[in-house]
Design an enzyme around this catalytic site. Structure first.
Site, short mmCIF file in Angstrom:
data_model
loop_
_atom_site.label_atom_id
_atom_site.label_comp_id
_atom_site.label_asym_id
_atom_site.label_seq_id
_atom_site.Cartn_x
_atom_site.Cartn_y
_atom_site.Cartn_z
N GLU B 56 0.78 -1.08 -0.02
CA GLU B 56 -0.03 -0.19 -0.10
C GLU B 56 0.77 1.33 -0.06
OE1 GLU B 56 -2.54 0.10 3.12
OE2 GLU B 56 -3.38 -2.03 2.63
N ASP B 67 -5.55 8.56 10.59
CA ASP B 67 -4.70 8.08 11.04
C ASP B 67 -3.94 8.47 12.45
OD1 ASP B 67 -3.65 6.31 8.78
OD2 ASP B 67 -3.90 8.26 7.62
N TYR B 182 -10.72 -4.76 3.72
CA TYR B 182 -9.81 -4.38 4.52
C TYR B 182 -10.51 -4.45 6.10
CZ TYR B 182 -5.85 -1.02 6.38
OH TYR B 182 -4.93 -0.64 7.15
#
Lengths: 417, 269
Positions: B56, B67, B182
């Site tokens: 990725e 994040d 995911y």
């Protein structure tokens, strides 16, 4: 348009019927929506459902009304600023009315929304409250609501803002809130929002995010607007009571846009009423150091919604500047974006210097010290007054009081306190 | 169910091959432009040479709301040294020119993609050799434009699911997503963690019940035992923050070697 016809139901459809704008996916025309991490999506659905249910419950409304009256001090006055009007517009100028949100408890309109959402959090059984704050007004309002309702309160605030708004940091701490310094990015409001969203993603089970403005992901633009629209409902009734008719123009400053949407929303269908939003022109639009998102921005996605955004040519969000921390934000609410797109409202900008002139003018002519945010609206209204002519009426949202800004104003005027 | 795009995509083929070999896909994340653009290319090469099955490639963004501090930090450095979305696409093109055949995905936030132009972005990515996309702030509801472009250019659009995802959302992600799902291991942002969630098995079983796509687990994986644990539940393990932390422990010119070492460490070699 986004094709969502085949997506499994996400308990949002009931809401569409109740409200023309936004639609079931939180869209105001092409703006709005829910650009959120998957972890939050179920919590967002839960929030939408809980808000819809609360809104239909007369007991919830009664609870808000009770606190609005006896705690916040509503209705706030609609005050005719005659000396200001005479000075700004001359003898043939318009009548100018100030909606006195500066007289609400905690000194700004932010309390209307903070109390509404805190009551909703309590109703949903969420004991932990998080909030972001720029200037500190929303943080103080949220800390106040949490103290009142016995909720744990954590406020995220950029380190740069903590430095320039130390008084409000102290106020929040006195009110029992924990203030967490955010040191990522530009260390201002947008980074505080990022950090609050990260906290919400991490603690979504027991945490309610009290968002302070009409931006962000659905349902916040709708919910914050609804809680703030008491401003416009009162003002619309008060101005008719005092003048016998609707105003010709209504003016409010726009950062994220909560005081503006609060004033504007009840007037949206009054076609004769001109709606004007005033953004922060900072050092001037040509300088690049400003926060005039609607005036100069382009469409994009920030903090969960599609709206006008200030960005560079790579789509990176840019840092903004305004003398007023509350307007210092590179995004803006999707409903205001829609109003710009459709032409229902027009948006202008006022520089730091012009805002200071407006600030001083109101101090001198009316004995009212406005917040620097509100001073942008005041300053533009003074310009507009010269063009409007007699027999006209204007309402300005005086969204907050200026006590918090004494240090900033003194600095700008070269005075050492 | 997988659609035709998946069955012919490089990502789909890789998971198919690994399934036949009985191996778990190891999928590191690395931010393009960290510590420099050129250096990030060497790091990605090193990851693949050391045995990473897919990579990725992180696209830096000013406001990465999903994040944690590790990934944020790399993005900030990448932005400071001028890394743009087009540079990330170009990075992949160069890796392809240099003979890299492993699937390469771009992972980044939606606004830079919007600004680039969704259709043009996917077309350029297809030409450069990008196989798929992960966009953390683009839930299924808002994904139609990017999905359409991905179908047109035969790229995979990977959706994230989380422990909080309801069954109906799992169904929607399985129907709309291609390549793999995911699976975010925890409710939280990206970042290395000491242990994997105790309830991971139940959650992954719930995802499996609603999807035939390969499952890759990410967020919090930092040790070989995590990768082994994940291998018992899913087809792939995604490692981001732990790799960044390892890279941050050495000087810039040692980062590619450190990256290779970390892949071998995670493989238990």
């Amino acid at each position: 348009m986004v094709d969502t016809s085949n997506i499994a139901p996400i308990t949002r459809t009931a809401f569409a019927a109740a409200e023309a704008m936004p639609d079931a996916l939180g869209r105001f025309g092409r703006f709005g929506g829910t650009y959120a991490p998957e972890t939050l999506m179920p919590a967002i659905s839960e929030l939408i459902a809980a808000y819809e249910e609360a809104k239909r419950d007369p007991a919830f409304q009664a609870e808000i009304d009770e606190l609005a009256t006896h705690y916040v001090g509503r209705a706030t006055p609609l005050y005719e600023a005659k000396r200001f009007a005479a000075e700004a517009g001359g003898a043939d100028g318009p009548r100018i009315f100030l909606k006195r949100e500066d007289l609400a408890h905690t000194g700004a309109h932010k309390i209307n929304n903070a109390l509404g959402q805190a009551l909703l959090a309590k109703r949903m059984g969420k004991p932990r409250i998080i909030a972001e704050t720029g200037a500190g007004q929303h943080g103080v309002a949220t800390a106040t609501a949490c103290a009142l309702l016995g909720l744990k309160c954590i406020v995220y605030m950029g380190e740069v803002d903590i430095q320039r708004q130390s008084l409000n940091v102290f106020r929040m701490k006195l009110l029992g809130a924990e203030v967490i310094s955010v040191r990522s990015g530009s260390q201002t409001l947008k980074d505080a929002i990022n950090e609050a969203i990260r906290d919400w993603v991490t603690n979504v089970d027991d945490t309610f995010y009290i968002f302070g403005t009409v931006a962000g992901m659905h349902p916040y633009p709708m919910m914050v607007r609804d809680f703030q629209s008491v401003i416009g409902r009162e003002a619309r009734a008060q101005v008719q009571e005092q003048t016998g008719s609707l105003p010709d123009a209504i003016v409010a400053c726009v950062g994220g846009g909560s005081n503006a949407m609060g004033l504007f929303y009840p007037f949206l269908n009054d076609e004769s009423v001109e709606i004007i939003g005033v953004e922060a022109g900072g050092h001037g639009l040509e300088s690049g150091h400003h926060a005039a998102t609607l005036v100069t921005g382009e469409e994009g996605v920030l903090h969960g919604s599609w709206s006008y955004v200030l960005m560079d040519d790579d789509g990176q969000i840019v840092e903004t500047h305004s003398i007023s921390a509350g307007l210092d934000y590179p995004g803006v609410g999707p409903e205001l974006s829609h109003m710009k797109y459709t032409g229902r409202a027009r948006f202008v900008s006022i520089t730091d210097e012009e805002a200071l002139d407006g600030f001083k003018l109101l101090c001198r002519t009316e004995g009212i010290i406005p917040a620097l945010e509100s001073s942008h609206a005041i300053s533009y209204a003074a310009k507009l007054a010269k063009e409007m002519g007699s027999g006209k009426t204007m309402v300005i949202n005086l969204s907050g009081r200026g006590d918090k800004d004494m240090h900033t104003v003194a600095d700008a005027l070269g005075v050492t306190l | 169910m997988t659609d035709t795009a998946t069955s012919t995509s490089r990502i789909g083929a890789t998971f198919e091959r690994l399934r036949e070999e009985g191996r778990t896909a190891l999928m590191p994340f690395h931010t393009a432009g960290f510590p420099t653009l050129e250096s990030s290319k060497r790091i990605i090469r090193a990851l693949i040479d050391a045995g990473a099955d897919l990579v990725e490639v992180g696209v830096p963004f000013s406001d990465p709301i999903a994040d944690g501090v590790s990934v944020q930090g790399t993005g900030q450095i990448a932005l400071q040294n001028g890394t743009r979305l087009k540079d990330c696409v170009e990075l992949v093109r160069q890796l392809r020119t240099e003979g890299i055949t492993a699937p390469l995905l771009l992972m980044g936030y939606y606004n830079p993609i919007l600004k680039y132009g969704v259709e043009r972005f996917v077309a350029d990515c297809a030409a450069a050799g990008v196989d798929g996309f992960i966009v953390p702030d683009l839930p299924i509801e808002e994904s139609a434009a990017l999905r359409e472009a991905c179908v047109a250019h035969n790229r995979d659009l990977i959706f994230m699911v989380a422990p909080t995802s309801t069954d109906d959302r799992l169904v929607a992600a399985a129907e709309r997503g291609t390549g793999f799902l995911y699976c975010v291991s925890v409710t939280g942002v990206t970042g290395a963690r000491d242990s994997m969630s105790q309830t991971l098995g139940d959650y992954i079983a719930r995802v499996r019940a609603h999807s035939n796509l390969p499952l890759a687990i990410g967020f919090g994986i930092s040790k070989p035992e995590h990768v082994r644990q994940v291998g018992e539940l899913a087809e792939g393990a995604i490692v981001g923050a732990a790799l960044i932390n390892a890279l941050n422990s050495v000087a810039d010119d040692e980062k590619p070697a450190k990256a290779a070492e970390f892949v071998r460490f995670l493989r238990g070699e």
